[in-house]
Design an enzyme around this catalytic site. Sequence first.
Site, PDB file in Angstrom:
ATOM      1  N   SER A 171     -48.242 -29.313 -45.637  1.00 32.75           N
ATOM      2  CA  SER A 171     -49.063 -28.788 -46.723  1.00 32.75           C
ATOM      3  C   SER A 171     -49.987 -27.665 -46.272  1.00 32.75           C
ATOM      4  CB  SER A 171     -49.879 -29.908 -47.379  1.00 32.75           C
ATOM      5  OG  SER A 171     -50.821 -30.421 -46.473  1.00 32.75           O
ATOM      6  N   LYS A 191     -57.206 -30.204 -46.431  1.00 36.60           N
ATOM      7  CA  LYS A 191     -57.059 -29.111 -47.388  1.00 36.60           C
ATOM      8  C   LYS A 191     -58.166 -28.099 -47.224  1.00 36.60           C
ATOM      9  CE  LYS A 191     -53.615 -30.557 -50.129  1.00 36.60           C
ATOM     10  NZ  LYS A 191     -53.116 -31.595 -49.222  1.00 36.60           N
TER      11      LYS A 191
END
Lengths: 198, 198
Positions: free
Chosen positions: A119, A157
């Site tokens: 990711s 993230k």
Amino acid sequence: MLGLSRRQAEILAFLREREPTEHAPTLDEVCEALGLRSRGSLHKHVRALQAAGLVRPGANGRGLQLCDPDADPEDTLPVLGRIAAGQPIEAIDQQQHLAVPSILRGRGQSYVLRVDGDSMIDEGILDGDWVVVEHRDTARNGELVVALVDDENATLKRFQLDGAEVVLHAANAAYEPQRYPADRVQIQGVIVGQMRRY
Amino acid sequence: MLGLSRRQAEILAFLREREPTEHAPTLDEVCEALGLRSRGSLHKHVRALQAAGLVRPGANGRGLQLCDPDADPEDTLPVLGRIAAGQPIEAIDQQQHLAVPSILRGRGQSYVLRVDGDSMIDEGILDGDWVVVEHRDTARNGELVVALVDDENATLKRFQLDGAEVVLHAANAAYEPQRYPADRVQIQGVIVGQMRRY
DNA sequence: CTTGCCCGTTCTCCATTTGTTCTCTAATGT
DNA sequence: ACATTAGAGAACAAATGGAGAACGGGCAAG
């Protein structure tokens, strides 16, 4: 002196007499050496010594070793687990430490996570990389964070605060940004370093 | 005190007792010596010892040997310069050393380069990253190399030998693969580690 | 080039070890 | 008498660490 009881002092002396490369002795082994018959009894003393910062478990979470601030020339940080998007941090199967140069660390307490998944590949963080995480509970916009969502699922993230919402951006076009009310998201730490082995 | 488990200490002791000229024992050999029946079991311990910087694979990538704690007390490597695509390695104006954990190093002599540019971003190597380069003059297909073209221009690319030609692949769709006759290309080293600070 | 073997690596399963907590008792001090 | 300390021992649960299987990479032999 430190106000140690006789038995506490004996425990410390026993640990001090061991060679540095000897294993951290289990409670049973310490009992045997000091003539105790019960780990429970020993444990009371050990607990006091731990509270005093004088001993700690061995690298595998078992046994007993001295806390000697000078005896850790190896500049290591604990590896606390693996992190993938949206799952609890998966504890590793063995207590590990990883040598991390100080240049990759933040000023606060740090630990290391191993990255699972893709990711964050557009940020150059690949599956299997190590990331150095500094303990922080706030982050600035744009910082890479370990965020805990609903006290349960951790994710790595890019952080953005957008009004009363937190936006967690993947660095991979295949994944959408995730939006949450800010009170559902806790910042567990901020990425301050990254390493990869080939 | 290292806080090793009993088995970890046994492994280290076994390696220590070997003659320095003996080959690095395979996992099977260590198992047999220590009375274990499963390489998988041993491997857990070995992994912990590797993470702690105490052991590493042998010269052929197999087996197990001690890390030499005396070889580099400072645990640093020289930073030789900056590398971008197609230019001479730009020497830095001051001799620098960077602390590089042994886990990121190869078995041979290594040095560090700082990366300029974006030609390897799809490999997770970004502008400003450090790469650990092991001195080698040959490479296998697919390895990331520092290649010198025409004794002049250095570049960081993925290596491929295609007949009598060398193909140097960027990891960025914006850049074409570069083809040279093999005799125009010298491998200066192979990338064995990478680090980034945020 | 193909094949087989060695060997490292990862994983699952499970038994045993080990840490932890607790109760009880004895000894000692106030 | 009461309080405190410290030890024994039991119970419980977590998790370590071992066996063994499977997979795949690398190398040597054919």
